[in-house]
Design a protein around this motif. Structure first.
Motif, PDB file in Angstrom:
ATOM      1  N   MET B 188       0.819  -1.205   0.000  1.00 11.10           N
ATOM      2  CA  MET B 188       0.000   0.000   0.000  1.00 11.10           C
ATOM      3  C   MET B 188       0.857   1.261   0.000  1.00 11.10           C
ATOM      4  O   MET B 188       0.514   2.269  -0.597  1.00 11.10           O
ATOM      5  CB  MET B 188      -0.945  -0.008   1.203  1.00 11.10           C
ATOM      6  CG  MET B 188      -2.052  -1.048   1.087  1.00 11.10           C
ATOM      7  SD  MET B 188      -3.060  -0.878  -0.408  1.00 11.10           S
ATOM      8  CE  MET B 188      -2.348  -2.084  -1.512  1.00 11.10           C
ATOM      9  N   ARG B 189       2.000   1.197   0.671  1.00 12.54           N
ATOM     10  CA  ARG B 189       2.912   2.352   0.636  1.00 12.54           C
ATOM     11  C   ARG B 189       3.461   2.537  -0.768  1.00 12.54           C
ATOM     12  O   ARG B 189       3.513   3.648  -1.295  1.00 12.54           O
ATOM     13  CB  ARG B 189       4.061   2.143   1.622  1.00 12.54           C
ATOM     14  CG  ARG B 189       3.612   2.249   3.053  1.00 12.54           C
ATOM     15  CD  ARG B 189       4.767   2.053   4.016  1.00 12.54           C
ATOM     16  NE  ARG B 189       4.273   2.088   5.384  1.00 12.54           N
ATOM     17  CZ  ARG B 189       5.064   2.136   6.449  1.00 12.54           C
ATOM     18  NH1 ARG B 189       6.370   2.136   6.306  1.00 12.54           N
ATOM     19  NH2 ARG B 189       4.540   2.178   7.658  1.00 12.54           N
ATOM     20  N   GLU B 190       3.877   1.439  -1.391  1.00 11.22           N
ATOM     21  CA  GLU B 190       4.456   1.512  -2.730  1.00 11.22           C
ATOM     22  C   GLU B 190       3.432   2.007  -3.743  1.00 11.22           C
ATOM     23  O   GLU B 190       3.750   2.756  -4.657  1.00 11.22           O
ATOM     24  CB  GLU B 190       4.953   0.121  -3.116  1.00 11.22           C
ATOM     25  CG  GLU B 190       5.617   0.041  -4.471  1.00 11.22           C
ATOM     26  CD  GLU B 190       6.017  -1.399  -4.775  1.00 11.22           C
ATOM     27  OE1 GLU B 190       6.859  -1.934  -4.031  1.00 11.22           O
ATOM     28  OE2 GLU B 190       5.466  -1.993  -5.710  1.00 11.22           O
ATOM     29  N   ARG B 191       2.190   1.578  -3.577  1.00 14.38           N
ATOM     30  CA  ARG B 191       1.150   1.899  -4.571  1.00 14.38           C
ATOM     31  C   ARG B 191       0.281   3.083  -4.165  1.00 14.38           C
ATOM     32  O   ARG B 191      -0.778   3.297  -4.766  1.00 14.38           O
ATOM     33  CB  ARG B 191       0.261   0.671  -4.790  1.00 14.38           C
ATOM     34  CG  ARG B 191       1.031  -0.514  -5.321  1.00 14.38           C
ATOM     35  CD  ARG B 191       0.160  -1.741  -5.382  1.00 14.38           C
ATOM     36  NE  ARG B 191       0.955  -2.925  -5.700  1.00 14.38           N
ATOM     37  CZ  ARG B 191       0.468  -4.155  -5.761  1.00 14.38           C
ATOM     38  NH1 ARG B 191      -0.802  -4.362  -5.518  1.00 14.38           N
ATOM     39  NH2 ARG B 191       1.242  -5.172  -6.058  1.00 14.38           N
ATOM     40  N   GLU B 192       0.680   3.770  -3.122  1.00 16.31           N
ATOM     41  CA  GLU B 192      -0.057   4.947  -2.646  1.00 16.31           C
ATOM     42  C   GLU B 192      -1.532   4.596  -2.422  1.00 16.31           C
ATOM     43  O   GLU B 192      -2.441   5.284  -2.898  1.00 16.31           O
ATOM     44  CB  GLU B 192       0.102   6.108  -3.617  1.00 16.31           C
ATOM     45  CG  GLU B 192       1.551   6.560  -3.725  1.00 16.31           C
ATOM     46  CD  GLU B 192       1.748   7.688  -4.716  1.00 16.31           C
ATOM     47  OE1 GLU B 192       0.884   7.854  -5.585  1.00 16.31           O
ATOM     48  OE2 GLU B 192       2.757   8.376  -4.591  1.00 16.31           O
ATOM     49  N   SER B 193      -1.767   3.518  -1.749  1.00 13.47           N
ATOM     50  CA  SER B 193      -3.109   3.072  -1.334  1.00 13.47           C
ATOM     51  C   SER B 193      -4.012   2.627  -2.470  1.00 13.47           C
ATOM     52  O   SER B 193      -5.208   2.450  -2.275  1.00 13.47           O
ATOM     53  CB  SER B 193      -3.834   4.154  -0.520  1.00 13.47           C
ATOM     54  OG  SER B 193      -3.294   4.229   0.755  1.00 13.47           O
ATOM     55  N   GLU B 194      -3.458   2.419  -3.665  1.00 15.83           N
ATOM     56  CA  GLU B 194      -4.296   1.909  -4.755  1.00 15.83           C
ATOM     57  C   GLU B 194      -4.828   0.519  -4.391  1.00 15.83           C
ATOM     58  O   GLU B 194      -4.069  -0.371  -4.011  1.00 15.83           O
ATOM     59  CB  GLU B 194      -3.468   1.812  -6.041  1.00 15.83           C
ATOM     60  CG  GLU B 194      -4.240   1.256  -7.215  1.00 15.83           C
ATOM     61  CD  GLU B 194      -3.307   0.800  -8.340  1.00 15.83           C
ATOM     62  OE1 GLU B 194      -2.158   1.263  -8.392  1.00 15.83           O
ATOM     63  OE2 GLU B 194      -3.748  -0.042  -9.140  1.00 15.83           O
ATOM     64  N   GLY B 195      -6.122   0.346  -4.477  1.00 12.26           N
ATOM     65  CA  GLY B 195      -6.732  -0.946  -4.158  1.00 12.26           C
ATOM     66  C   GLY B 195      -6.808  -1.249  -2.673  1.00 12.26           C
ATOM     67  O   GLY B 195      -7.080  -2.384  -2.285  1.00 12.26           O
ATOM     68  N   TRP B 196      -6.612  -0.215  -1.835  1.00 15.55           N
ATOM     69  CA  TRP B 196      -6.540  -0.429  -0.389  1.00 15.55           C
ATOM     70  C   TRP B 196      -7.797  -1.110   0.157  1.00 15.55           C
ATOM     71  O   TRP B 196      -7.715  -2.059   0.943  1.00 15.55           O
ATOM     72  CB  TRP B 196      -6.331   0.918   0.319  1.00 15.55           C
ATOM     73  CG  TRP B 196      -6.197   0.795   1.808  1.00 15.55           C
ATOM     74  CD1 TRP B 196      -5.056   0.601   2.520  1.00 15.55           C
ATOM     75  CD2 TRP B 196      -7.266   0.825   2.771  1.00 15.55           C
ATOM     76  NE1 TRP B 196      -5.333   0.512   3.859  1.00 15.55           N
ATOM     77  CE2 TRP B 196      -6.680   0.654   4.045  1.00 15.55           C
ATOM     78  CE3 TRP B 196      -8.652   0.986   2.686  1.00 15.55           C
ATOM     79  CZ2 TRP B 196      -7.437   0.639   5.218  1.00 15.55           C
ATOM     80  CZ3 TRP B 196      -9.408   0.964   3.857  1.00 15.55           C
ATOM     81  CH2 TRP B 196      -8.795   0.800   5.102  1.00 15.55           C
ATOM     82  N   GLY B 197      -8.974  -0.626  -0.229  1.00 16.63           N
ATOM     83  CA  GLY B 197     -10.210  -1.113   0.378  1.00 16.63           C
ATOM     84  C   GLY B 197     -10.435  -2.598   0.144  1.00 16.63           C
ATOM     85  O   GLY B 197     -10.733  -3.340   1.081  1.00 16.63           O
TER      86      GLY B 197
END
Lengths: 252, 329
Positions: B188-197
C-alpha cells in the motif's frame, strides 16, 4: 453433542467475570446523567473493551449526539448506543432520523421493539439496528414468536440478548436458549444483570450460576453490564481496563 | 453419513450460508469448464496445473482472479508442458498478478527443499503455502495430491513429537500469515493506497480464513500420534479452509460462534459478488474508509469473523492450552 448448546469439550464453564470483551452501560451511573465525558470515564474504569452509551429517555439523546459529534477519543473497541425507550416522540421517521445521526463508528443502536409504532422507518438503520428482547412486564418483544415478527420486518437487524429479561419470563432459561437457537446468527451483544422489581441490579451469585450455560453460547460477543459489577469480579475486571481512567475508579 | 464442514454445521444448526454454498456450486461448475479447456493441452506426467485463491477456497465470485501455478516434479527442463502461456490462454488469457507469484513454472523441489533463509523467497513461501492450504487441480490431480503430501511430509520430518502440534509447520504457517499482513502495508505504501479497500477487506476475511484454515488443523495435531499426522493433515488440506474451520468448531462444541462467524463470511462473499460494491471497495483509499458505510460493514464482518476464531482459540479449555504453549513462542 447437542445441536444447540455450546458444550465445552471438557464440560467446564468459563467464569463470566473472565469474559472478553466485557463492558458496562452508562445507565449504571445515574448521578452523572447528561455529563457524557464523565459517564464515559466511569465506564472506562470498568472496562475499556466495550461500552453502551445509554440514552434511555429521549431528553438524553440530543446531549449524546452533541457529544458524539465532537469525535471524542474513546478507548473502547465496541461502542453501542441505547436508543430512547421512554418519552419518545410519536413520529418514527423523526426518531430514526435522529438515530441515524449517530456516527458510523458506533457499531450498534439498541432499541426496545415494543415501543415502535411503525417499523418501516427503522429499516434505514440497516445492520446497526439491534432489537432487545423484553421482560415479563412488557406486552411485546418477549418471546421467539414475538421477536420473529420484528425480524421479519427488519431483516438486517441484530439481537441484543437481555439474559435477565428472558429469565424473568422463563426462570428455567428455556426461553433464552430458544431465542439463541432461533436468532443465534443475529446475536450482537448481551445485556447482563439480575432483576429486582423490574430494575436491573448487580448480578447475583444464583443468577450467575443459572445464566452460565446461556452465556457460554455467547463467548464471541460483548457483554454489557446493566448494573454495577459484583465485587467478586474485581480482580478480573481490573484486567479489562487497559487505559487508565481519569475518573474515580469504580473498583478501587 | 451426515455432512461435515459448512454444510454439516448448517444441518446441525438450521443456519443457512447461501452465498458460501452458491459460490461453491459456481466454483464446481466452472472447474468442469476449465478442466475441459485444459484437457486440450499437452500435459507432462510430472505436471499439474493448480488454481489458487478463491478457486482453492471454492468460493469464486463474479470478479474472482484466475491465479494459477504450473507445478512440475523433478528437475527443470526446457521442453516442459504445459507452459504458463499455454495455460493462461486456455483459461481465458488474463495475465497473472503483478507480484509474479504465478507467472512462471514452479518446481516442487524448490517448494519442498527451500524452506527458510534467503533461498526461501517471498514468492516461494507464498507458492508453498497456497499449494498446501488453498489449491485445486484442473489437471494432473495425482501430481497435485503428491505435491501436497510431499510438502506436509517435509514439515513432519523435523523432530515432531507424539500428540503435539508440529512446530516446524506451525512456525512457517504463522510466518506466512505475518508476511501477508506486513506485505499488505508495504504494497500500500508503494502503490499509494491503490486498491486499499478491497485488499484490506480480503486481509480481514479471506486471508484470515486461509490462515485459520491451516492453523486449526495444525494445532489439532495434539489429538494424533506422529504416525497419524500425515494422513490427518492430508485429509484436512484436501477440503476447503472454511470446512476445516467449521469442523473444528463443531468438534469443540462451539456451534453458536461458528454460525455467527460464517454468517459474517457469507455476507462478505455477497459483497464481493456485487459488482458495484466490489468496485467501490477497489477504489476506496485509507483516508476515505472512516466515512464509508460499506467499509464500516466490512470491518464489522471482519471483527465478527475474528471474534468467533478468538473465542474458540482462547475460551475452549483444550485448545487454549496449545495456543498458550505454541502460538506465542
Amino acid at each position: 453433542m447437542s445441536a444447540t448448546a455450546y458444550e465445552r469439550t471438557d464440560g467446564s464453564s468459563q467464569p463470566p467475570a473472565d469474559h472478553h470483551p466485557i463492558g458496562i452501560s452508562t445507565g449504571v451511573f445515574p448521578n452523572l446523567r447528561d455529563d457524557w465525558p464523565a459517564l464515559v470515564d466511569e465506564a472506562a474504569a470498568v472496562s475499556t473493551f466495550a461500552v453502551e452509551l445509554s440514552a434511555l429517555s429521549s431528553e438524553e439523546l440530543p446531549g449524546l449526539l452533541a457529544y458524539l459529534r465532537t469525535d471524542p477519543a474513546v478507548a473502547f473497541r465496541y461502542v453501542s448506543v441505547h436508543a430512547p425507550a421512554k418519552n419518545r416522540g410519536s413520529n418514527e421517521v423523526e426518531n430514526v432520523r435522529q438515530l441515524d445521526e449517530i456516527p458510523l463508528w458506533v457499531r450498534s443502536i439498541v432499541t426496545h421493539p415494543d415501543v415502535f409504532s411503525d417499523l418501516d422507518p427503522y429499516r434505514a438503520l440497516g445492520t446497526r439496528l439491534v432489537l432487545e428482547n423484553m421482560d415479563s412486564r412488557k406486552d411485546d418483544g418477549r418471546t421467539v414468536d414475538e421477536m420473529d415478527r420484528f425480524f421479519d420486518a427488519l431483516p438486517a437487524a441484530g439481537l441484543c440478548l437481555d439474559v435477565a429479561h428472558a429469565h424473568s419470563i422463563d426462570p428455567s432459561m428455556g426461553l433464552a436458549h430458544a431465542l439463541l437457537d432461533r436468532f443465534r446468527s443475529r446475536l450482537r451483544h448481551v445485556h447482563l444483570s439480575s432483576l429486582s422489581d423490574g430494575h436491573h441490579v448487580t448480578l447475583s451469585d444464583e443468577d450467575e450460576a443459572g445464566f452460565a450455560e446461556v452465556l457460554d453460547r455467547c463467548g464471541d460477543v460483548p457483554w454489557i453490564l446493566e448494573a454495577t459489577p459484583p465485587e467478586r469480579w474485581t480482580r478480573q475486571l481490573k484486567a479489562s481496563r487497559l487505559v487508565a481512567s481519569g475518573a474515580s475508579a469504580l473498583l478501587g | 453419513m451426515p455432512d461435515r464442514g459448512v454444510a454439516g454445521l448448517a444441518e446441525l444448526t438450521g443456519a443457512t450460508f447461501q452465498h458460501i454454498m452458491a459460490a461453491r456450486a459456481e466454483t464446481e461448475r466452472k472447474l468442469v469448464e476449465l478442466r475441459d479447456r485444459i484437457s486440450t493441452l499437452a500435459v507432462d506426467e510430472e505436471a499439474t496445473v493448480v488454481l489458487m485463491g478463491s478457486w482453492g477456497r471454492r468460493e469464486i465470485t463474479s470478479e474472482s482472479d484466475d491465479d494459477f501455478m504450473v507445478v512440475f516434479e523433478g528437475a527443470a527442463r526446457a521442453d516442459a508442458h504445459p507452459s504458463v502461456e499455454e495455460v493462461s490462454e486456455a483459461l481465458g488469457g488474463r495475465p497473472p498478478g503483478r507480484e509474479e507469484i504465478f507467472g512462471q513454472p514452479v518446481l516442487l523441489a524448490d517448494l519442498r527443499e527451500k524452506i527458510g533463509r534467503d533461498a526461501d523467497t517471498n514468492a516461494n513461501l507464498t507458492r508453498r503455502m497456497l499449494l498446501m492450504l488453498e489449491s485445486v487441480a484442473v489437471c494432473g490431480e495425482e501430481v497435485h495430491a503428491r505435491a501436497r503430501s510431499g510438502l506436509i511430509a517435509g514439515y513432519l520430518d523435523a523432530n515432531v513429537k507424539e500428540y503435539r502440534p508440529p512446530r516446524f509447520l506451525l512456525n512457517d504457517l504463522v510466518r506466512y500469515w505475518r508476511t501477508i499482513a506486513v506485505d499488505f502495508e508495504s504494497k500500500m505504501r508503494e502503490r499509494e493506497s491503490e486498491g486499499w479497500g478491497l485488499r484490506n477487506a480480503k486481509l480481514r476475511l479471506s486471508r484470515k480464513a486461509l490462515f485459520a484454515g491451516g492453523l486449526l488443523p495444525v494445532l489439532s495435531c495434539y489429538r494424533h500420534p506422529v504416525d497419524g499426522m500425515q494422513a490427518y493433515l492430508e485429509e484436512r488440506m484436501s477440503i476447503p479452509p472454511l470446512d476445516r474451520i467449521a469442523d473444528t468448531f463443531v468438534e469443540h462444541g462451539a456451534l453458536d460462534p461458528a454460525v455467527r462467524m460464517l454468517t459474517a463470511y457469507d455476507e462478505f462473499l455477497a459483497i464481493l459478488d456485487d459488482g458495484d460494491k466490489r468496485a467501490e471497495l477497489s477504489q476506496l483509499k485509507l483516508a476515505q474508509a472512516r466515512e464509508s458505510r460499506l467499509f464500516r460493514r466490512i470491518a464489522e464482518l471482519g471483527k465478527e469473523f475474528e471474534a468467533g476464531l478468538l473465542t474458540l482459540l482462547f475460551d475452549d479449555p483444550q485448545l487454549r492450552r496449545w495456543v498458550r504453549d505454541y502460538l506465542v513462542f
